[in-house]
Design a protein around this motif. Structure first.
Motif, PDB file in Angstrom:
ATOM      1  N   UNK A 122       0.934  -1.125  -0.053  1.00 46.07           N
ATOM      2  CA  UNK A 122      -0.004  -0.048   0.155  1.00 46.07           C
ATOM      3  C   UNK A 122       0.899   1.216  -0.087  1.00 46.07           C
ATOM      4  N   UNK A 123       0.312   2.433  -0.724  1.00 44.57           N
ATOM      5  CA  UNK A 123       0.943   3.607  -0.526  1.00 44.57           C
ATOM      6  C   UNK A 123       0.197   4.428   0.113  1.00 44.57           C
ATOM      7  N   UNK A 124       0.739   5.334   1.420  1.00 46.87           N
ATOM      8  CA  UNK A 124      -0.246   5.944   1.959  1.00 46.87           C
ATOM      9  C   UNK A 124      -0.284   7.428   1.447  1.00 46.87           C
ATOM     10  N   UNK A 125      -1.374   7.930   1.681  1.00 48.66           N
ATOM     11  CA  UNK A 125      -1.549   9.334   0.892  1.00 48.66           C
ATOM     12  C   UNK A 125      -1.744  10.415   2.031  1.00 48.66           C
ATOM     13  N   UNK A 126      -2.511  10.109   3.270  1.00 44.83           N
ATOM     14  CA  UNK A 126      -2.538  11.068   4.165  1.00 44.83           C
ATOM     15  C   UNK A 126      -2.958  10.395   5.625  1.00 44.83           C
ATOM     16  N   UNK A 127      -2.916  11.080   6.753  1.00 45.34           N
ATOM     17  CA  UNK A 127      -3.137  10.654   7.943  1.00 45.34           C
ATOM     18  C   UNK A 127      -3.921  11.714   8.759  1.00 45.34           C
TER      19      UNK A 127
END
Length: 319
Positions: free
Chosen positions: A218-223
């Motif tokens: 997975x590639x994280x985009x925002x938290x």
């Protein structure tokens, strides 16, 4: 911790499970009711509770009951069939309020006996590493252009991930009901849907996403945290221009109809657990933040959260 009882559906789970007349204190016996499936976030915290209670000698070996139909069926069953059960706790949290509100369930978490909130964590967005989307801006642009083709996924409809998707919709001017959201009970299977390409974007608690991030799937985009989290190199929504913060808290509640002695035993058991080294190691293992509220403070918090979520569902046009 291998003693488990599964309930595949609400109707099948109602026969012969009434717990009225349970003993006045639980002694070394405890049942953890999980309104979700194996491998879900609520299951994970239930397993952590059971291990911590057992390792510290508070209970011998907790039993598990699973309502695999999800939070609405779980809340209804727990409310209707476990009244007076002084040796039973249900794992729950923010993700129960929205689904039961949307379904207009006759049961309400506010009618149960509040015991304690335990943890909180932030929510994150991620796409597959094979995705052509590389940033939050690109995700929002794609959603704005073709909202029906961008498939968001996570746990149950109305749950924490769905709330986050509704917040994204509000930011780009699209009512939440017009966005495509596919809910999985407990979020189990949601990450695989994104990795396989049958869904576009995963919205879930950070701890549930970390294993797949670590494997590079997975590639994280925002938290949703106000600042970047230590050891987690994921940009916040705030630093990308979106005023979005969201925390997913989890808790335990008991049935209604308990005696003071029954409630006191459960509160004492949880109070002893949260100060144990066993529990602190679980917080570290899963990157959970301790969020311990008990008594009137916890009861008041749940009332506020129930009202906040119901208002939010209307504002985000998710109902």
């Amino acid at each position: 911790m291998d003693r488990r009882h599964f309930i595949a559906g609400l109707a099948g789970g109602l026969t012969g499970l009434s717990m009225t007349g349970a003993r006045s204190h639980a002694g070394d016996s405890l049942t953890l009711f999980i309104p979700s499936t194996l491998g879900s976030g609520w299951d994970r915290i239930g397993q952590a509770i059971a291990a911590s209670l057992q390792e510290t000698g508070i209970v011998a070996e907790p039993d598990f009951v699973y309502q695999t139909a999800g939070p609405v069926a779980g809340l209804v069953q727990f409310t209707d069939n476990y009244r007076g059960a002084g040796d039973t706790l249900m794992v729950c949290g923010l993700g129960m309020i929205g689904p039961t509100s949307i379904d207009r369930a006759h049961a309400d978490i506010l009618d149960l006996t509040p015991i304690a909130s335990l943890t909180t964590e932030h929510v994150a967005l991620a796409v597959s590493t094979d995705s052509t989307i590389f940033s939050l801006d690109e995700l929002l642009a794609a959603t704005r252009a073709n909202p029906e083709r961008i498939v968001y996924t996570g746990a149950s409809v109305g749950g924490t991930g769905h709330l986050l998707v509704g917040m994204l919709g509000r930011h780009i001017g699209i009512p939440g009901r017009l966005l495509t959201y596919r809910g999985f009970t407990g979020g189990v299977g949601a990450a695989n849907a994104v990795i396989s390409g049958s869904a576009t974007c995963l919205a879930t608690g950070l701890s549930e996403m970390l294993p797949e991030l670590g494997l590079g799937r997975l590639r994280p985009l925002a938290v949703t945290s106000p600042q970047r989290l230590p050891g987690v190199n994921i940009p916040t929504f705030a630093e990308q221009g979106l005023d979005i913060e969201l925390s997913n808290w989890r808790a335990v509640v008991a049935p209604s109809g308990l005696t003071p002695a029954q409630k006191a035993w459960l509160c004492e058991a949880v109070d002893r657990m949260v100060v144990s080294g066993a529990w602190r190691s679980k917080l570290f293992q899963y990157n959970w933040t301790s969020f311990y509220l008990t008594g009137d403070a916890f009861a008041g918090f749940v009332r506020q959260e129930a009202e906040r979520v119901r208002v939010l569902l209307r504002k985000l046009a998710l109902t």
